[in-house]
Design an enzyme around this catalytic site. Structure first.
Site, short mmCIF file in Angstrom:
data_model
loop_
_atom_site.label_atom_id
_atom_site.label_comp_id
_atom_site.label_asym_id
_atom_site.label_seq_id
_atom_site.Cartn_x
_atom_site.Cartn_y
_atom_site.Cartn_z
N GLY A 130 4.08 3.84 -4.18
CA GLY A 130 5.28 3.04 -3.92
C GLY A 130 6.43 3.29 -4.94
N GLU A 161 -6.08 6.57 -4.76
CA GLU A 161 -4.81 5.96 -4.87
C GLU A 161 -4.28 5.75 -6.34
OE1 GLU A 161 -3.16 4.84 -0.72
OE2 GLU A 161 -3.91 3.08 -1.59
N GLU A 187 -3.51 -3.26 -3.71
CA GLU A 187 -2.72 -4.42 -3.67
C GLU A 187 -3.56 -5.53 -3.70
OE1 GLU A 187 -0.23 -2.64 -0.88
OE2 GLU A 187 0.81 -1.33 -2.35
N ASN A 247 -0.82 3.40 6.26
CA ASN A 247 -1.03 1.92 5.93
C ASN A 247 0.27 1.30 6.07
OD1 ASN A 247 -1.44 -0.54 4.77
ND2 ASN A 247 -2.12 0.43 2.64
N TRP A 248 0.66 0.77 7.21
CA TRP A 248 1.87 -0.06 7.33
C TRP A 248 1.96 -1.53 6.41
CZ3 TRP A 248 2.47 0.14 13.14
CH2 TRP A 248 2.72 1.48 13.89
N LYS A 249 1.02 -1.70 5.76
CA LYS A 249 1.01 -2.87 4.73
C LYS A 249 1.96 -4.14 5.53
CE LYS A 249 0.92 0.29 0.93
NZ LYS A 249 1.30 0.58 -0.61
N SER A 302 2.89 7.90 -3.05
CA SER A 302 4.02 8.59 -2.79
C SER A 302 4.05 10.02 -1.87
CB SER A 302 4.84 8.69 -3.78
OG SER A 302 5.04 7.25 -4.49
N GLY A 309 1.60 5.15 2.65
CA GLY A 309 2.47 3.77 2.87
C GLY A 309 3.89 3.95 3.37
N GLY A 310 4.72 3.98 2.40
CA GLY A 310 6.10 4.16 2.85
C GLY A 310 6.64 5.14 3.82
N HIS A 336 -7.96 -2.10 -1.36
CA HIS A 336 -6.35 -1.21 -1.69
C HIS A 336 -6.25 -1.99 -3.01
CE1 HIS A 336 -2.36 -0.47 -1.74
NE2 HIS A 336 -2.64 0.62 -0.71
P1 13P Z 1 3.37 4.66 -0.84
O1 13P Z 1 2.84 6.04 0.16
O2 13P Z 1 4.32 3.81 -0.49
O3 13P Z 1 3.21 5.19 -2.31
O4 13P Z 1 1.87 3.76 -0.49
C1 13P Z 1 0.41 4.43 -0.61
C2 13P Z 1 -0.48 3.48 -0.38
O5 13P Z 1 -0.56 2.29 -0.91
C3 13P Z 1 -1.17 3.75 0.92
O6 13P Z 1 -2.32 2.84 1.18
#
Ligand code: 13P
Length: 251
Positions: free
Chosen positions: A173, A167, A97, A9-11, A213, A234-235, A95
């Site tokens: 993050g 999640e 977010e 997920n590149w956000k 993470s 994510g990251g 998600h």
């Molecule tokens: P991180 O891997 O940056 O913690 O993010 C997880 C995430 O929200 C994937 O959708």
């Protein structure tokens, strides 16, 4: 036997050019990993360009959100058909977010979910508790509510091919990963809730990813748990080598 699935997920990261470069690197680095489904979820603006890179490879494509209506006056939104025509097979829904910053609720996640499966997209439905909810010991209720809310009125045939991502919000993050045991405990609860809705046989087919993470160094331990079927990253998905390292930990 469930097949592992690792999605990036590149956000809200990467311009079109940077997205193409990252996608090319990922395609190269995961070539040869055969028993894992790999999916990239760039921003809407990069979907077509990334599709040009991944099509014909084993790497899939997904959107990060989607509206439930086919078209209309919904400024800033994207329809199921628009995702399909850019080459998407998957879409992330609900998600945390989106829930936290953009007012998503279990009800709107359910609307999106039903529209996605009706269009032939595979939803990756995100659930997870906040730190406050974990500390108040309501994780189980929260996650059961989010799962039953997302799958409300979803036929078993559609449910069986959908994906859930657990999640924990406090792990996203933050560098704080749920321990494999903490994650497995909630994954088992999610599968139990799916069993209540669809029966054990079908629930046993639904893949449940862990997200929060995940890094190359902790992925293998998480993926060794019986109810963890891959990751939503994510990251670490913004760096091809890290992402490929996580994919290989699943393979
Ligand atoms: P991180 O891997 O940056 O913690 O993010 C997880 C995430 O929200 C994937 O959708």
């Amino acid at each position: 036997m469930r097949r592992f699935i690792v999605a990036g997920n590149w956000k809200m990261n990467k311009t079109v050019e940077d997205a193409k470069t990252l996608a090319r690197e990922v395609v190269d680095q995961v070539a040869g990993v055969e028993n894992v489904d790999v999916v990239l979820c760039p921003t809407y603006t990069s979907l077509s360009a990334v599709n040009e890179v991944v099509k014909g490879t084993s790497v899939g494509l997904g959107g990060q959100n989607m509206h439930w209506e086919a078209e209309g006056a919904y400024t800033g939104e994207i329809s199921p058909a628009m995702l399909l025509t850019t080459g998407c097979q998957y879409v992330i829904l609900g998600h945390s977010e989106r829930r936290t910053y953009f007012g998503e609720t279990d009800a709107t996640v359910n609307q999106r979910f039903r529209a996605a499966v009706a269009a032939g997209l595979t939803p990756i439905v995100c659930v997870g508790e906040t730190l406050e909810e974990r500390q108040s010991e309501v994780t189980e209720q929260v996650v059961r509510r989010q799962v039953s809310g997302a799958f409300e009125s979803v036929e078993s045939g559609d449910a069986g091919v959908s994906i859930v991502a657990y999640e924990p919000v406090w792990a996203i993050g933050t560098g704080l990963t749920a321990t494999p045991e903490q994650a497995e405990e909630v994954h088992a609860i999610i599968r139990d809730e799916l069993s209540k809705l669809y029966g054990e046989g079908l629930a046993g087919k639904i893949r449940i990813q862990y997200g929060g993470s995940v890094k190359p160094g902790n992925a293998a331990d998480l993926f060794s748990q019986p109810n963890i079927d891959g990751g939503l990253i994510g990251g670490a998905a913004l760096d091809a080598e890290s992402f490929a390292g996580i994919v290989k930990a699943a393979g």
